[in-house]
Design a protein around this motif. Structure first.
Motif, mmCIF file in Angstrom:
data_model
loop_
_atom_site.group_PDB
_atom_site.id
_atom_site.type_symbol
_atom_site.label_atom_id
_atom_site.label_comp_id
_atom_site.label_asym_id
_atom_site.label_seq_id
_atom_site.Cartn_x
_atom_site.Cartn_y
_atom_site.Cartn_z
ATOM 1 N N SER A 95 -10.932 -7.622 -8.459
ATOM 2 C CA SER A 95 -10.172 -7.476 -7.211
ATOM 3 C C SER A 95 -8.954 -8.395 -7.160
ATOM 4 O O SER A 95 -8.762 -9.269 -8.007
ATOM 5 C CB SER A 95 -11.081 -7.757 -6.016
ATOM 6 O OG SER A 95 -11.467 -9.125 -6.018
ATOM 7 N N ARG A 158 -7.276 -1.234 -7.150
ATOM 8 C CA ARG A 158 -8.210 -2.367 -7.047
ATOM 9 C C ARG A 158 -8.467 -2.701 -5.582
ATOM 10 O O ARG A 158 -7.595 -2.518 -4.734
ATOM 11 C CB ARG A 158 -7.632 -3.603 -7.744
ATOM 12 C CG ARG A 158 -7.373 -3.415 -9.230
ATOM 13 C CD ARG A 158 -6.616 -4.617 -9.784
ATOM 14 N NE ARG A 158 -6.235 -4.400 -11.176
ATOM 15 C CZ ARG A 158 -6.974 -4.742 -12.228
ATOM 16 N NH1 ARG A 158 -8.138 -5.361 -12.025
ATOM 17 N NH2 ARG A 158 -6.568 -4.511 -13.444
ATOM 18 N N THR A 159 -9.622 -3.214 -5.292
ATOM 19 C CA THR A 159 -9.923 -3.687 -3.943
ATOM 20 C C THR A 159 -9.090 -4.934 -3.652
ATOM 21 O O THR A 159 -8.967 -5.826 -4.498
ATOM 22 C CB THR A 159 -11.420 -4.010 -3.799
ATOM 23 O OG1 THR A 159 -12.167 -2.798 -3.927
ATOM 24 C CG2 THR A 159 -11.720 -4.654 -2.454
#
Length: 307
Positions: A95, A158-159
């Protein structure tokens, strides 16, 4: 009901409707990035008594308005860490973490043109508030950037996590230090992190990748004690000044590089004397109250990427 009464009632209802419409329009106009920034600045999170609760509530409300997951975690009672999450399309990837701090340094109202928590905006666009630059602007910029991206239906691969930590201005022991050592942080699987940096007067933003590590150093000098009416060789101040002179020469050489435009502040070793503590009383000797000659100087040394 008389016609006059009908007229008065109709007029009152019309006035009420117009008032509500105007109020709603004004509220809408005030719901801008600048207005949101000013509301955040008016929350006093300055030391020595930062008020974190309303700051967390404000940021949570902003996060909810753009559908971000939000949770506040207290590793130390009364010092919450706020964690916002924007899920990515591939959460299996490491992340991204965007960090900001909630607190700011103290403010002395008598030395301000405008009250430090009024967030007054002058005609030329300047906003006066403690913490505006360090670093509540970054806290709001993260949210506004995400708000704009979401408005364009952008979904990150992506987070993305946004963290707001307490006590950064006093070392971060109860904030970031406990956060990064926690299971919560480990589960974020952070692959890239971005924190505060240097302000830009223009539209360009510089990103620094150097790792600056603070190192606190205490130099203690001792020397010949004696009565204040006499002069002595080898005093503590003389001995301390030898170290101070070496430090000053090194600091000057690094600062010259910055002034010449060869490197930025983040690319050199910066060393700054913080404070001096002097004088240690000695017991009475032969009727004289002697003062041992002892001084300390506290230094903060920041290692740039050339170390």
């Amino acid at each position: 009901m008389h016609n006059a009464d009908h007229s008065l009632l109709s007029l009152s209802l019309t006035t009420l409707v117009l008032f509500l419409l105007v109020s709603a329009q004004e509220d809408h106009q005030q719901d801008t990035p600048i207005a949101r920034f000013q509301r955040y600045l008016r929350i006093n999170t300055a030391h020595p008594n930062p008020d974190y609760s309303p700051a967390i509530s404000f940021l949570k409300l902003q996060a909810q308005s753009i559908q971000l997951q939000a949770r506040a975690i207290e590793f130390t009672p009364g010092k919450p860490v706020l964690l916002l999450t924007w899920p990515g399309s591939n959460p299996s990837l490491p992340s991204i973490l965007l960090n900001s701090h909630l607190d700011s340094v103290p403010a002395e109202p008598s030395k301000w043109v405008h009250p430090p928590f009024s967030a007054v905006r002058s005609p030329d666009g300047k906003i006066f508030a403690r913490g505006a630059q360090d670093d509540k602007c970054i806290a709001v910029q993260y949210l506004e950037a995400i708000r704009n991206l979401k408005a364009k239906n952008f979904v990150p691969i992506r987070t993305v996590h946004v963290s707001y930590v307490p006590d950064e201005e006093i070392g971060g022991v109860d904030g970031a230090a406990k956060f990064v050592a926690s299971k919560v942080f480990e589960e974020l699987r952070v692959g890239f992190a971005l924190d505060e940096g240097q302000a830009s007067p223009g539209d360009e933003f510089r990103v620094f990748y150097a790792d600056r590590s603070p190192w606190s150093l205490v130099i203690k000098a001792e020397g010949t004690p004696g009565h204040g009416s006499r002069m002595y060789d080898n005093t503590a101040m003389e001995n301390l000044m030898k170290s101070v002179e070496v430090i000053s020469r090194f600091r000057g050489s690094r600062f010259d590089v910055v002034k010449a435009g060869v490197a930025t502040n983040s690319e050199v070793i910066s060393i700054n004397p913080v404070y001096v503590k002097a004088g240690i009383p000695s017991p009475n000797v032969s009727g004289y109250n002697l003062c041992s000659s002892s001084l300390k100087i506290h230094l903060l040394i920041i290692n740039g990427d050339e170390c």
